[in-house]
Design a protein around this motif. Structure first.
Motif, PDB file in Angstrom:
ATOM      1  N   GLY A 106       0.817  -1.215   0.000  1.00 45.99           N
ATOM      2  CA  GLY A 106       0.000   0.000   0.000  1.00 45.99           C
ATOM      3  C   GLY A 106       0.846   1.258   0.000  1.00 45.99           C
ATOM      4  N   PHE A 107       0.292   2.287   0.604  1.00 46.31           N
ATOM      5  CA  PHE A 107       0.938   3.588   0.682  1.00 46.31           C
ATOM      6  C   PHE A 107       2.339   3.589   1.248  1.00 46.31           C
ATOM      7  CE2 PHE A 107      -2.486   6.983   1.139  1.00 46.31           C
ATOM      8  CZ  PHE A 107      -2.328   7.263  -0.187  1.00 46.31           C
ATOM      9  N   ALA A 108       2.518   2.731   2.271  1.00 45.81           N
ATOM     10  CA  ALA A 108       3.790   2.732   2.992  1.00 45.81           C
ATOM     11  C   ALA A 108       4.939   2.521   2.013  1.00 45.81           C
ATOM     12  CB  ALA A 108       3.781   1.636   4.049  1.00 45.81           C
ATOM     13  N   LEU A 148       3.364  -7.856  -7.447  1.00 42.88           N
ATOM     14  CA  LEU A 148       1.904  -7.872  -7.524  1.00 42.88           C
ATOM     15  C   LEU A 148       1.292  -6.790  -6.646  1.00 42.88           C
ATOM     16  CD1 LEU A 148      -0.300  -9.526  -8.957  1.00 42.88           C
ATOM     17  CD2 LEU A 148      -0.404 -10.994  -6.965  1.00 42.88           C
ATOM     18  N   ALA A 149       2.144  -6.185  -5.792  1.00 43.62           N
ATOM     19  CA  ALA A 149       1.715  -5.076  -4.937  1.00 43.62           C
ATOM     20  C   ALA A 149       0.500  -5.424  -4.088  1.00 43.62           C
ATOM     21  CB  ALA A 149       1.464  -3.812  -5.770  1.00 43.62           C
ATOM     22  N   SER A 150       0.500  -6.635  -3.575  1.00 40.39           N
ATOM     23  CA  SER A 150      -0.564  -7.002  -2.640  1.00 40.39           C
ATOM     24  C   SER A 150      -0.311  -6.297  -1.311  1.00 40.39           C
ATOM     25  CB  SER A 150      -0.541  -8.513  -2.411  1.00 40.39           C
ATOM     26  OG  SER A 150      -1.459  -8.857  -1.390  1.00 40.39           O
ATOM     27  N   ILE A 151      -1.367  -5.833  -0.676  1.00 38.89           N
ATOM     28  CA  ILE A 151      -1.176  -5.409   0.703  1.00 38.89           C
ATOM     29  C   ILE A 151      -1.084  -6.682   1.552  1.00 38.89           C
ATOM     30  CG2 ILE A 151      -2.241  -3.154   0.391  1.00 38.89           C
ATOM     31  CD1 ILE A 151      -4.687  -4.258   1.948  1.00 38.89           C
ATOM     32  N   GLY A 152      -0.429  -6.551   2.689  1.00 38.71           N
ATOM     33  CA  GLY A 152      -0.266  -7.694   3.580  1.00 38.71           C
ATOM     34  C   GLY A 152       1.110  -8.343   3.498  1.00 38.71           C
ATOM     35  N   GLY A 157       0.625  -0.756   6.169  1.00 39.74           N
ATOM     36  CA  GLY A 157      -0.581  -0.028   6.535  1.00 39.74           C
ATOM     37  C   GLY A 157      -1.365  -0.816   7.570  1.00 39.74           C
ATOM     38  N   ASP A 158      -2.325  -0.154   8.207  1.00 37.53           N
ATOM     39  CA  ASP A 158      -3.156  -0.879   9.176  1.00 37.53           C
ATOM     40  C   ASP A 158      -4.022  -1.917   8.458  1.00 37.53           C
ATOM     41  OD1 ASP A 158      -4.484   1.296   8.070  1.00 37.53           O
ATOM     42  OD2 ASP A 158      -5.234   2.073   9.975  1.00 37.53           O
ATOM     43  N   GLY A 159      -4.487  -1.581   7.242  1.00 37.62           N
ATOM     44  CA  GLY A 159      -5.277  -2.553   6.485  1.00 37.62           C
ATOM     45  C   GLY A 159      -4.455  -3.787   6.162  1.00 37.62           C
ATOM     46  N   GLY A 160      -3.233  -3.588   5.679  1.00 41.10           N
ATOM     47  CA  GLY A 160      -2.348  -4.702   5.370  1.00 41.10           C
ATOM     48  C   GLY A 160      -2.017  -5.512   6.615  1.00 41.10           C
ATOM     49  N   PHE A 161      -1.857  -4.812   7.732  1.00 45.51           N
ATOM     50  CA  PHE A 161      -1.527  -5.505   8.987  1.00 45.51           C
ATOM     51  C   PHE A 161      -2.724  -6.323   9.476  1.00 45.51           C
ATOM     52  CE2 PHE A 161      -0.433  -5.337  13.661  1.00 45.51           C
ATOM     53  CZ  PHE A 161       0.689  -6.140  13.559  1.00 45.51           C
ATOM     54  N   ASN A 208      -0.811   3.744  11.026  1.00 48.26           N
ATOM     55  CA  ASN A 208      -2.205   3.677  11.488  1.00 48.26           C
ATOM     56  C   ASN A 208      -2.952   4.947  11.074  1.00 48.26           C
ATOM     57  OD1 ASN A 208      -4.585   3.693  12.939  1.00 48.26           O
ATOM     58  ND2 ASN A 208      -3.694   2.729  14.749  1.00 48.26           N
ATOM     59  N   ASN A 209      -3.704   4.829   9.984  1.00 53.72           N
ATOM     60  CA  ASN A 209      -4.535   5.962   9.556  1.00 53.72           C
ATOM     61  C   ASN A 209      -6.023   5.615   9.625  1.00 53.72           C
ATOM     62  OD1 ASN A 209      -4.746   4.279   7.375  1.00 53.72           O
ATOM     63  ND2 ASN A 209      -3.708   5.621   5.924  1.00 53.72           N
ATOM     64  N   ALA A 210      -6.310   4.519  10.294  1.00 53.56           N
ATOM     65  CA  ALA A 210      -7.704   4.073  10.480  1.00 53.56           C
ATOM     66  C   ALA A 210      -8.464   4.053   9.160  1.00 53.56           C
ATOM     67  CB  ALA A 210      -8.420   4.954  11.505  1.00 53.56           C
ATOM     68  N   ALA A 211      -7.766   3.673   8.123  1.00 52.11           N
ATOM     69  CA  ALA A 211      -8.407   3.688   6.797  1.00 52.11           C
ATOM     70  C   ALA A 211      -7.675   2.777   5.832  1.00 52.11           C
ATOM     71  CB  ALA A 211      -8.396   5.104   6.221  1.00 52.11           C
ATOM     72  N   SER A 212      -8.420   2.375   4.831  1.00 52.82           N
ATOM     73  CA  SER A 212      -7.832   1.820   3.623  1.00 52.82           C
ATOM     74  C   SER A 212      -7.427   3.070   2.844  1.00 52.82           C
ATOM     75  CB  SER A 212      -8.910   1.009   2.893  1.00 52.82           C
ATOM     76  OG  SER A 212      -8.353   0.193   1.927  1.00 52.82           O
ATOM     77  N   GLY A 213      -6.316   3.633   3.273  1.00 50.00           N
ATOM     78  CA  GLY A 213      -6.002   5.028   2.971  1.00 50.00           C
ATOM     79  C   GLY A 213      -5.890   5.350   1.500  1.00 50.00           C
ATOM     80  N   TYR A 214      -5.255   4.490   0.766  1.00 53.86           N
ATOM     81  CA  TYR A 214      -5.081   4.758  -0.657  1.00 53.86           C
ATOM     82  C   TYR A 214      -6.447   4.887  -1.330  1.00 53.86           C
ATOM     83  CZ  TYR A 214      -3.410   4.187  -5.426  1.00 53.86           C
ATOM     84  OH  TYR A 214      -3.144   4.375  -6.750  1.00 53.86           O
ATOM     85  N   VAL A 215      -7.332   3.997  -0.946  1.00 56.21           N
ATOM     86  CA  VAL A 215      -8.677   4.013  -1.518  1.00 56.21           C
ATOM     87  C   VAL A 215      -9.409   5.282  -1.082  1.00 56.21           C
ATOM     88  CG1 VAL A 215     -10.870   2.770  -1.586  1.00 56.21           C
ATOM     89  CG2 VAL A 215      -8.715   1.495  -1.576  1.00 56.21           C
TER      90      VAL A 215
HETATM   91  C1  LIG Z   1      -4.712  -7.749  -1.658  1.00 58.97           C
HETATM   92  C2  LIG Z   1      -4.975  -6.339  -2.079  1.00 58.97           C
HETATM   93  N1  LIG Z   1      -6.227  -5.847  -2.069  1.00 58.97           N
HETATM   94  C3  LIG Z   1      -6.461  -4.560  -2.428  1.00 58.97           C
HETATM   95  C4  LIG Z   1      -5.432  -3.747  -2.821  1.00 58.97           C
HETATM   96  C5  LIG Z   1      -5.708  -2.306  -3.263  1.00 58.97           C
HETATM   97  N2  LIG Z   1      -5.115  -1.384  -2.268  1.00 58.97           N
HETATM   98  C6  LIG Z   1      -3.960  -0.733  -2.492  1.00 58.97           C
HETATM   99  S1  LIG Z   1      -3.524   0.232  -1.220  1.00 58.97           S
HETATM  100  C7  LIG Z   1      -4.921  -0.181  -0.358  1.00 58.97           C
HETATM  101  C8  LIG Z   1      -5.197   0.397   0.991  1.00 58.97           C
HETATM  102  C9  LIG Z   1      -4.562  -0.405   2.029  1.00 58.97           C
HETATM  103  O1  LIG Z   1      -4.823   0.100   3.293  1.00 58.97           O
HETATM  104  P1  LIG Z   1      -3.684   0.126   4.349  1.00 58.97           P
HETATM  105  O2  LIG Z   1      -2.925  -1.146   4.338  1.00 58.97           O
HETATM  106  O3  LIG Z   1      -4.265   0.570   5.631  1.00 58.97           O
HETATM  107  O4  LIG Z   1      -2.679   1.209   3.778  1.00 58.97           O
HETATM  108  P2  LIG Z   1      -2.912   2.790   3.650  1.00 58.97           P
HETATM  109  O5  LIG Z   1      -3.190   3.045   2.212  1.00 58.97           O
HETATM  110  O6  LIG Z   1      -4.054   3.180   4.546  1.00 58.97           O
HETATM  111  O7  LIG Z   1      -1.611   3.389   4.092  1.00 58.97           O
HETATM  112  C10 LIG Z   1      -5.688  -1.077  -1.066  1.00 58.97           C
HETATM  113  C11 LIG Z   1      -6.970  -1.654  -0.582  1.00 58.97           C
HETATM  114  C12 LIG Z   1      -4.144  -4.311  -2.828  1.00 58.97           C
HETATM  115  N3  LIG Z   1      -3.059  -3.604  -3.187  1.00 58.97           N
HETATM  116  N4  LIG Z   1      -3.930  -5.587  -2.434  1.00 58.97           N
END
Ligand SMILES: Cc1ncc(C[n+]2csc(CCOP(=O)(O)OP(=O)(O)O)c2C)c(N)n1
Ligand SMILES: [Mg+2]
Length: 584
Positions: free
Chosen positions: A410-412, A435-439, A462-466, A489-496
């Motif tokens: 993600g953003f990080a 593949l730029a998967s979050i997580g 990101g918090d979403g990835g975590f 921690n931005n309490a969001a799927s921030g990029y979206v």
């Molecule tokens: C598996 C997967 N699902 C969806 C996405 C699309 N995506 C890119 S960044 C992002 C937001 C992720 O949120 P977070 O991990 O909290 O990072 P933030 O952008 O808030 O820093 C998403 C959903 C992705 N890259 N990988």
């Protein structure tokens, strides 16, 4: 044990397929493996135990694949992971595609049904070979126990040669449990296939001469380097060429560290996000692209590089050359070998070239200083919630030269891709740009930490990835690794959320997360947890994490919740930026 001793220490006699798999992996000297068992591969697990080989239970096979992938990036040796049939195998898909797209050598084992009963609705049965085949460089179905050694040899050869990649061995239950009388001679492995690049191919001499002539004529040549430089370990060759010829280097996220970021000839990231590199591309009169696919992010969705600029493209995969931008000269070969040959072809001209480019090179420190001044308000920001640029600045200060930063999809990854500076050449920044998967951050951090136990490893996510990967904190704790995990921690799927802000006038849908205290969660899981809300506390918290060597530390960093201020720079898609927004 040395490679030679290990490889000559061959077993023989009656053994099952699982034991033969383990014996081959032992001969290959593979590092820690990651997986989750099931009936089909249990003989393999038993053999690992008997042979004293390291294997870590993970909590999701996707994470095992990510951990093995990061292990491979640190060592250039194939990372090894496994999954049981059906859901175990399908969970490997994301991590394997990461490796396929990034060119990372990997070997994955998947159990499959007993062929005496296949296609009779066996439990967990699915068409896994068809699902996994496009996710890997080669899928090898092992049909005979006796062929296990031969086919593992093949797996290593494929994983580490040409553009490296993942290989999947699909192992039916009866092959894994079945026995065969092996001879010692069955257990051989070619040591040259145990790490990438297995074999180096040199570009054609005539093409090198044409490229050298183009470069020699150029007043403002620029190197664009991608992840291939790491796969080739071409660091010395790159540095030698750029210093001999006074050619600055811009990098993709994957190519960061080709030359060290703090080198005066490093001009930083190019593409969607850039400090000064994109301007230098525009003003260049010869681009030398090395181990780089020139994909969407590197080219700002194909807006770069301008077609008028002559382009030399060096790549290990012939068909990648000129795929996105036509190449004036195609150099098909290994990055290190090609760079060495170019340096040799240009050597007689080094002195003249350096003198001719003195003014050009002289511009760089001033441009970089101007960029830094413009960015200073963000890099030095003391605002709360914490500014992402300030977090990156603190990472630059706190991480020692030998540290590795693993960045989530993600953003990080984008923020650190732009602002994090490596202090020694090599793979010290590991983003999952395949593949730029979050997580990826947490499991990637586990793999990197196990690959280089003496090296400080920080994973930023990101918090979403975590949230996706929280279970792997248990793995990291069980492994006893001193990994530092920075949760943005931005309490969001921030990029979206940022894109919804910019493109849909703030109509948010499914982009908010509930406020969580990740430090408290970490403590409850027996890890160190530190929540940081004050930017002045960042440095101390990072140092505390780095000092903890026997269990993971989670730094829960409370960053901006304002979607107008989340993007590292203006995205070049159809973004509407409303007045007053600050997007970088
Ligand atoms: C598996 C997967 N699902 C969806 C996405 C699309 N995506 C890119 S960044 C992002 C937001 C992720 O949120 P977070 O991990 O909290 O990072 P933030 O952008 O808030 O820093 C998403 C959903 C992705 N890259 N990988
Ligand atoms: Mg987030």
């Amino acid at each position: 044990m040395s490679d030679a001793e290990r490889i000559s220490n061959r077993p023989s006699g009656r053994m099952n397929g699982g034991r033969a798999l383990a014996e081959m992996l032992r001969l290959a000297g593979v590092g820690p493996m990651f997986g989750m068992g099931g009936f089909q591969l249990l003989p393999f697990y038993d053999a690992l135990a008997q042979l004293g080989m390291r294997h870590f239970l993970i909590n999701d096979e996707r994470c095992g694949a990510f951990a093995a992938e990061a292990y491979a990036r640190v060592t250039n040796r194939p990372g090894v992971c496994d999954g049981t049939l059906g859901p175990g195998a399908t969970n490997l898909v994301t991590g394997l595609i990461e490796a396929l797209n990034a060119g990372t050598p990997m070997i994955a084992l998947a159990g499959d049904t007993n062929r005496a009963h296949s296609w009779k609705n066996m439990t967990q049965e699915c068409r896994q070979a068809e699902i996994l085949r496009p996710a890997v460089k080669e899928l090898i179905r092992v049909e005979l126990t006796s062929r296990v050694p031969e086919l593992l040899r093949r797996a290593f050869a494929v994983a580490t040669s040409g553009r490296p990649g993942p290989v999947l061995l699909d192992v039916p239950e009866d092959v894994c449990h079945g026995e065969h009388d092996f001879a010692a001679d069955d257990f051989t492995i070619d040591p040259t296939t145990l790490s990438a690049p297995a074999r180096r191919i040199r570009p054609d001499r005539a093409d090198i001469a044409r490229a050298a002539a183009l470069i020699a004529r150029a007043k403002r040549p620029l190197i664009l380097v991608g992840g291939g430089i790491h796969l080739s370990a071409g660091y010395e060759a790159l540095l030698a060429l750029v210093e001999a010829q006074s050619i600055p280097v811009a990098h993709t996220m994957s190519g960061k560290g080709g030359i060290v970021c703090i080198h005066p000839l490093s001009v930083g990231l190019f593409g969607r996000y850039s400090r000064i590199a994109n301007e230098l591309i525009e003003a260049s009169d010869c681009l030398l692209v090395i181990g780089c696919k020139l994909g969407e992010i590197a080219t700002k969705r194909y807006a770069l590089p301008p077609a008028r600029i002559p382009l030399v493209h060096l790549d290990i995969l012939a068909e990648e050359i000129g795929r996105c931008s036509p190449a004036t000269v195609a150099l098909w070969g290994d990055a290190r070998a090609g760079l060495e040959d170019l340096a040799e072809a240009l050597a007689d001209d080094d002195r003249r070239a350096r003198a001719a480019r003195a003014d050009y090179i002289g511009e760089i420190p001033a441009r970089m200083a101007a960029w830094r001044q413009e960015a200073a308000a963000r890099l030095d920001s003391s605002e709360r919630p914490i500014h992402m640029a300030r977090l990156c600045r603190e990472l630059n200060s706190a991480l020692p030269a030998n540290a590795t930063l693993v960045a989530d999809g993600g953003f990080a990854g984008h923020w650190t891709g732009l602002l994090y500076d490596t202090k020694s050449p090599g793979r010290h920044f590991i983003p999952d740009r395949g593949l730029a998967s979050i997580g990826y951050g947490l499991p990637g951090g586990i793999g990197a930490a196990l690959a280089a136990p003496q090296t400080p490893v920080v994973a930023i996510t990101g918090d979403g990835g975590f949230n996706m990967m929280l279970g792997e904190l248990e793995t990291a704790r069980r492994a006893g690794i001193g990994l530092t995990i920075v949760v943005v921690n931005n309490a969001a799927s921030g990029y979206v959320k940022a894109l919804q802000h910019a493109m849909f006038r703030g109509r948010y849908q499914s982009s908010d997360l509930v406020e969580m205290d990740y430090a408290a969660i970490a403590r409850a899981m027996g890890c160190v947890g530190i929540r940081v809300e004050d930017p002045e506390r960042l440095g101390a918290a990072l140092r505390e994490g780095l000092a903890e060597r026997s269990r993971p530390t989670v730094l829960d960093i409370v960053v901006t919740r304002d979607p107008a201020r989340m993007l590292p720079a203006v995205d070049n898609r159809t973004v509407e930026i409303r007045q007053g927004d600050r997007v970088a």
